[in-house]
Design a protein around this motif. Sequence first.
Motif, short mmCIF file in Angstrom:
data_model
loop_
_atom_site.label_atom_id
_atom_site.label_comp_id
_atom_site.label_asym_id
_atom_site.label_seq_id
_atom_site.Cartn_x
_atom_site.Cartn_y
_atom_site.Cartn_z
N ASN A 123 24.65 44.11 67.40
CA ASN A 123 25.32 44.59 66.58
C ASN A 123 26.00 45.72 66.85
OD1 ASN A 123 24.55 42.75 64.54
ND2 ASN A 123 22.39 43.65 64.39
N LYS A 124 25.98 45.98 68.29
CA LYS A 124 26.78 47.24 68.92
C LYS A 124 28.03 47.20 68.52
CE LYS A 124 28.33 45.33 73.18
NZ LYS A 124 28.14 44.99 74.72
N LEU A 125 28.55 48.66 68.45
CA LEU A 125 29.91 48.89 68.02
C LEU A 125 30.86 48.63 69.21
CD1 LEU A 125 29.55 52.62 66.19
CD2 LEU A 125 29.24 50.15 65.58
N GLY A 126 30.46 48.56 70.50
CA GLY A 126 31.26 48.57 71.63
C GLY A 126 31.90 49.87 71.88
N THR A 127 31.12 51.22 71.90
CA THR A 127 31.57 52.29 72.11
C THR A 127 31.89 52.50 73.55
OG1 THR A 127 29.61 53.52 72.71
CG2 THR A 127 30.30 53.29 70.21
N THR A 128 32.81 53.51 73.73
CA THR A 128 33.25 53.96 75.20
C THR A 128 31.98 54.44 75.94
OG1 THR A 128 34.18 55.93 74.60
CG2 THR A 128 35.72 54.18 74.58
N LYS A 129 30.89 54.84 74.98
CA LYS A 129 29.84 55.41 75.80
C LYS A 129 29.96 56.80 76.44
CE LYS A 129 27.47 51.09 76.53
NZ LYS A 129 27.10 50.12 77.55
N ARG A 130 30.85 57.57 75.74
CA ARG A 130 31.39 58.80 76.27
C ARG A 130 30.56 59.87 75.34
NH1 ARG A 130 33.37 55.97 79.88
NH2 ARG A 130 35.62 55.83 80.53
N GLY A 131 29.74 59.60 74.73
CA GLY A 131 29.32 60.70 73.87
C GLY A 131 29.96 61.22 72.55
N ILE A 132 31.13 60.46 72.31
CA ILE A 132 31.76 60.88 71.25
C ILE A 132 31.29 60.88 69.93
CG2 ILE A 132 34.20 60.22 70.08
CD1 ILE A 132 34.48 61.09 73.18
N GLY A 133 30.48 59.80 69.35
CA GLY A 133 30.06 59.85 68.07
C GLY A 133 28.86 60.80 67.98
N PRO A 134 27.98 60.91 68.94
CA PRO A 134 26.96 62.09 68.83
C PRO A 134 27.41 63.14 68.95
CG PRO A 134 26.13 60.13 70.35
CD PRO A 134 27.64 59.75 70.06
N THR A 135 28.45 63.69 69.52
CA THR A 135 29.24 65.05 69.53
C THR A 135 29.59 65.22 68.12
OG1 THR A 135 29.51 64.71 71.71
CG2 THR A 135 30.52 66.77 70.65
N TYR A 136 30.15 64.52 67.31
CA TYR A 136 30.84 64.77 66.06
C TYR A 136 29.84 64.75 65.08
CZ TYR A 136 36.02 64.26 67.16
OH TYR A 136 37.17 64.55 67.91
N ALA A 137 28.81 63.87 65.53
CA ALA A 137 27.65 64.13 64.33
C ALA A 137 26.89 65.30 64.57
CB ALA A 137 26.45 62.81 64.68
N ASP A 138 26.64 65.80 65.52
CA ASP A 138 26.02 67.20 65.69
C ASP A 138 27.09 68.23 65.09
OD1 ASP A 138 23.83 66.35 66.80
OD2 ASP A 138 24.00 67.26 68.81
N LYS A 139 28.25 67.95 65.30
CA LYS A 139 29.26 69.09 64.51
C LYS A 139 29.24 69.20 63.33
CE LYS A 139 34.21 69.66 64.22
NZ LYS A 139 35.75 69.02 64.54
N ALA A 140 29.06 67.93 62.60
CA ALA A 140 28.84 67.62 61.13
C ALA A 140 27.52 68.04 60.70
CB ALA A 140 29.00 66.37 60.72
N ALA A 141 26.44 68.19 61.68
CA ALA A 141 25.19 68.52 61.08
C ALA A 141 24.93 70.12 61.52
CB ALA A 141 24.05 67.81 62.05
N ARG A 142 26.01 70.62 61.91
CA ARG A 142 26.07 72.10 62.41
C ARG A 142 25.15 72.24 63.47
NH1 ARG A 142 25.71 72.89 56.15
NH2 ARG A 142 24.35 71.05 56.83
N VAL A 143 24.81 71.74 64.32
CA VAL A 143 24.12 71.91 65.72
C VAL A 143 24.76 71.68 66.84
CG1 VAL A 143 21.83 71.73 64.45
CG2 VAL A 143 23.05 69.61 65.79
N GLY A 144 26.21 71.63 66.72
CA GLY A 144 26.97 71.61 67.96
C GLY A 144 27.17 72.74 68.77
N ILE A 145 27.69 72.60 69.85
CA ILE A 145 27.82 73.84 70.94
C ILE A 145 29.41 73.82 70.93
CG2 ILE A 145 27.43 74.97 73.02
CD1 ILE A 145 24.74 73.49 73.14
N ARG A 146 30.02 74.92 70.76
CA ARG A 146 31.47 74.94 70.87
C ARG A 146 31.98 75.42 72.22
NH1 ARG A 146 33.83 77.51 65.38
NH2 ARG A 146 32.45 79.26 65.78
N VAL A 147 33.10 75.19 72.38
CA VAL A 147 33.81 75.51 73.79
C VAL A 147 33.65 77.16 74.11
CG1 VAL A 147 36.06 75.90 74.83
CG2 VAL A 147 35.33 73.72 73.85
N GLN A 148 33.98 77.93 72.78
CA GLN A 148 33.88 79.22 72.97
C GLN A 148 32.45 79.69 73.42
OE1 GLN A 148 33.96 81.55 69.09
NE2 GLN A 148 34.65 79.67 68.33
#
Length: 427
Positions: A123-148
């Motif tokens: 059932n995999k999505l076939g992602t690029t495995k670059r970490g894109i989904g988990p990074t946006y998920a953390d952004k939405a969960a407000r535990v992301g780390i920003r460039v600044q």
Amino acid sequence: MSVTVVVGTQWGDEGKGKLTDLLAREMDVVVRYQGGHNAGHTIVVDGRRFALQLLPSGILYEHVTPVIGNGVVVDPGVLLSEIDTLAGSGIDCSRLVVSGNAHLIMPYHQELDALTERHLGRNKLGTTKRGIGPTYADKAARVGIRVQDLLDPKIFRQKLDVVLKEKNLILAKVYNRLPLSADDIAARYLDEFAPRLAPMIGDSVGVVHDALEGDRNVLLEGAQATFLDLDHGTYPFVTSSNPVAGGACVGAGIGPRHIDTVLGIAKAYVTRVGSGPFPTELTDEVGDLLVERGGEFGTNTGRRRRTGWFDAVMIRHAARLNSLSEVALTKLDVLDTLPELRVCVAYRVGATVHRHLPYHQSDLHDAEPVYEQLPGWQEDTSGATELSDLPAAAKEYVQFLSDQIGVRITRVGVGPGRDQFVPFAAL
Ligand code: GDP
Ligand code: IMO
Ligand code: MG
């Protein structure tokens, strides 16, 4: 002053990089507004091929200020190696501005992307495995780390310590993996990446608005595409951002009143990488021919792309979602050898014929394309520079597509080169 959005209308790889590069001649600022290095945008200049992942496609022009907007997720190691590769080809990236509000892809994001895919099995999505989904998920969960946060080691370390505690629990208890070391991550991000990136980190919104106030031209370059959009795509077989034109407003920090033109990019057929529904998919020798003639292997991951006939139902929907002003049709030349062509003009689901995309995705899985058949031209179009150079059947094919999608097609691509475009006007 003008603002143009370049947006993919299918499942990606339509030629957004090529169009962005072409339009960038007239632009002052080019902004990537979402996605990350899951994108692969190819530009071919005088036979030299540039495959960009994070850098905006306007970067090849010295007069352009390239911007990585707040909506992008940035793997700093990948960004720096892309900058170094271009520097090796004589391209100066020192003008680059990276939004301080963009989120950082961290090593645990990439690891969790791969582990989740493995866990999903068939059932995999076939992602690029670059970490894109988990990074946006953390952004939405407000535990992301920003460039600044790279500019403030104390804050960076505080955030990392908190989030890594949870990630290491997941890695160890769910996936039976070794924990990651906060010291190692901090050393790479703060000691290796931060000093090099610091001069480029800035106020991307300020750069865009100063340009507009100075009567200059801004191009907002989409990555991925309409049907990979988190809200509007074929969920869950989508990416985790909003590639649609509305996403350009959020991801670049610009209001909708500023957008003058939304240029949709469509291939003269359809491709898709990864899993998910694809009503016009071809699994026969015609599909193989499109892969071969179109070089349909991922710019980024090298995966073979799935191929199919042009689907007008999709682009009608893309026209609505993006308020398309016009469409650039790419890769017409790939169809040069086919004796006949098919275009999907509607879907049949049971006894119902849908001219518009059915809202219930199960219908899309069951959709049978209703095709119209058109004659091929069986002539080489790759040398065409004007409309009159195209064979009559090729012009009729393009006009048919334009009539079906209800949007003007203004350019037709006939090869990968920067100038391999034919201006198109209604017949
Ligand atoms: P993007 O992700 O939308 O920027 O597209 P990609 O760069 O991933 O994929 C498009 C591919 O098609 C690239 O290899 C381009 O060089 C190539 N390409 C773009 N336009 C044309 C065209 O009109 N004809 C042909 N033959 N190739 C094209
Ligand atoms: P460009 O900008 C084509 C696809 C992946 C997968 C899904 C989710 O070059 O058009 P992700 O890694 O984003 O979580 O994967 O999206 N995908 C693309 N397909 N072109 C792209 O970018 C893509 N970026 C992601 O194959 O199906
Ligand atoms: Mg691509």
